[in-house]
Scaffold this motif. Structure first.
Motif, mmCIF file in Angstrom:
data_model
loop_
_atom_site.group_PDB
_atom_site.id
_atom_site.type_symbol
_atom_site.label_atom_id
_atom_site.label_comp_id
_atom_site.label_asym_id
_atom_site.label_seq_id
_atom_site.Cartn_x
_atom_site.Cartn_y
_atom_site.Cartn_z
ATOM 1 N N PHE A 1 -12.189 -31.738 25.672
ATOM 2 C CA PHE A 1 -13.539 -32.232 25.951
ATOM 3 C C PHE A 1 -13.629 -32.777 27.367
ATOM 4 O O PHE A 1 -12.701 -33.430 27.858
ATOM 5 C CB PHE A 1 -13.918 -33.328 24.952
ATOM 6 C CG PHE A 1 -14.138 -32.821 23.558
ATOM 7 C CD1 PHE A 1 -15.406 -32.512 23.104
ATOM 8 C CD2 PHE A 1 -13.058 -32.637 22.690
ATOM 9 C CE1 PHE A 1 -15.617 -32.033 21.823
ATOM 10 C CE2 PHE A 1 -13.258 -32.163 21.400
ATOM 11 C CZ PHE A 1 -14.540 -31.858 20.969
ATOM 12 N N PRO B 1 -17.229 -37.400 25.807
ATOM 13 C CA PRO B 1 -17.157 -37.696 24.374
ATOM 14 C C PRO B 1 -17.713 -36.590 23.481
ATOM 15 O O PRO B 1 -17.204 -36.369 22.377
ATOM 16 C CB PRO B 1 -17.981 -38.977 24.242
ATOM 17 C CG PRO B 1 -17.894 -39.617 25.588
ATOM 18 C CD PRO B 1 -17.868 -38.492 26.576
ATOM 19 N N THR B 2 -18.735 -35.889 23.939
ATOM 20 C CA THR B 2 -19.353 -34.856 23.098
ATOM 21 C C THR B 2 -19.492 -33.514 23.804
ATOM 22 O O THR B 2 -20.148 -32.610 23.285
ATOM 23 C CB THR B 2 -20.751 -35.318 22.642
ATOM 24 O OG1 THR B 2 -21.570 -35.564 23.791
ATOM 25 C CG2 THR B 2 -20.662 -36.590 21.804
ATOM 26 N N THR B 3 -18.860 -33.374 24.968
ATOM 27 C CA THR B 3 -19.010 -32.139 25.748
ATOM 28 C C THR B 3 -17.738 -31.303 25.662
ATOM 29 O O THR B 3 -16.736 -31.602 26.322
ATOM 30 C CB THR B 3 -19.322 -32.452 27.221
ATOM 31 O OG1 THR B 3 -20.472 -33.299 27.294
ATOM 32 C CG2 THR B 3 -19.583 -31.164 27.996
ATOM 33 N N SER B 4 -17.783 -30.265 24.851
ATOM 34 C CA SER B 4 -16.607 -29.414 24.668
ATOM 35 C C SER B 4 -16.374 -28.542 25.890
ATOM 36 O O SER B 4 -17.315 -28.000 26.477
ATOM 37 C CB SER B 4 -16.781 -28.529 23.440
ATOM 38 O OG SER B 4 -15.707 -27.605 23.326
#
Length: 371
Positions: free
Chosen positions: A253, A256-259
């Motif tokens: 990542f 926190p939420t960005t793959s």
């Protein structure tokens, strides 16, 4: 597992009356005391996968990462996994129903995208679900259908060879050598197992190889090596291992939420979630030695166990980023782990090192104690 076997004159006299047959496993018992384990990862190229049963820790199963390519599930479902320790990928070949007609020229563009480490979230579809839930994954190889015509032809990237160990600096790893090449494959159902059809990309006719893989229900998977065309034993029997030490294809990542898609990890630990092994991390704010020593069975928090993700330990025990005061890589000194094994026994374990005395990676050491 480790077994306690008691033999006496009396037991010999009544052996013929025993309800325990010669084929049944004796009741397993955990080790009476804790132990320290040097894991045979093999140095900075991390060439080995190591499977450890905490109740029989002196007899780990060890295999080279290149010993297998595909694992065929032995349960009721028909699912197939890839060797994530080699950064393998797979992609469906569009409009391909006949494996004999697929040529190298047909898949050139697919080779460019079916790769690990491209920092593209879309490449997650070409690997197995990193959490280990292969039964419900929508990536990797589809569930094998009963109707042969419904099973696609795939292009499979065999990943990377284990590189030479020469000229690897202290604290570094070298995991990816030369490309292992590509195959075209198609997997069908067979009686009590699978039929795999596979070949080099330009192969036609009789050059297409076939092999029947039988489900051996004593194991989680029946493994197969595409390069040698042979089956191979890799994992121990279903409940005979708790932890696996391996390189690993995971999701990385950027935030926190960005793959950023699939990425290849060193020094990874997975748990045997398929057979009920769970683990969780205990964070320590004070002295690790004191906290670890003081931790008893009464302190176990059952609700914290992770049973649905085999990365419960994963890479959480070490870091490859740090400060000048604490140079990388190093083992975290503010945590240990609690594990419930496949037989229901509880253990606490902590990691002590990931390098040898010369600073070379790939020399993992941990200690554990039954609770």
């Amino acid at each position: 597992m480790k077994y306690l076997k008691i033999f006496s004159i009396l037991s010999i006299m009544v052996a013929t009356q025993s309800c325990l047959s010669a084929d049944e496993d004796p009741v397993p018992v955990p080790p009476m005391t804790g132990s320290e384990v040097n894991v045979k990862v093999g140095g900075p190229t991390e060439p080995n996968q190591v499977w450890i049963d905490l109740s029989d820790y002196t007899n780990p199963a060890v295999n080279s990462r290149t010993d297998w390519d595909l694992g065929f599930y032995t349960g009721d479902e028909f699912r197939v996994i890839m060797n994530g320790s080699l950064a393998m990928t797979v992609i469906k070949i569009p409009n391909a129903a006949d494996i004999t007609k697929v040529k190298d020229a047909d898949v050139t563009s697919l080779k460019e995208i079916a790769q690990v480490g491209t920092f593209d979230a879309a490449n997650m579809k070409y690997i197995d679900n990193p959490n280990g839930d292969f039964l419900n994954q929508t990536s990797g190889i589809d569930a094998i259908k009963e109707n042969d015509a419904d099973n696609p032809v795939y292009l499979i990237n065999l990943g990377r060879e284990i590189p030479s160990a020469a000229n690897i600096g202290a604290g570094s790893v070298s995991l990816s050598g030369d490309p292992r090449g590509w195959k075209k494959i198609q997997i069908l159902r067979a009686q009590n197992g699978y039929k795999i059809r596979y070949a080099d990309l330009n192969a036609t006719g009789t050059d297409i190889k076939e092999y029947i893989i039988t489900k051996d229900t004593e194991y989680n998977f029946s493994f197969f090596n595409l390069k040698t065309g042979t089956p191979v034993k890799i994992q121990p029997k279903k409940k005979r291992w708790d932890l696996a030490f391996t390189t690993f294809t995971n999701e990385v990542f950027m935030g926190p939420t960005t793959s950023a898609g699939s990425y290849f990890y060193a020094d990874f630990v997975t748990t045997n979630t398929l057979n009920g092994v769970g683990a969780y991390q205990v964070s320590v704010t004070g002295n690790l030695e004191q906290a670890y020593t003081a931790f008893k069975l009464k302190d176990v928090e059952p609700a914290k166990f992770v049973f649905n993700d085999h990365r419960a330990i994963g890479d959480k025990w070490r870091t490859t980023t740090g400060t000048s005061a604490n140079p990388v890589p190093f083992v975290y000194s503010d945590r240990f782990f609690v594990l419930k094994d496949a037989e229901g026994f509880y253990f606490k374990l902590r990691f002590n090192k990931m390098k040898d005395e010369n600073g070379n990676r790939g020399y993992t050491n941990f200690e554990f104690e039954p609770l």
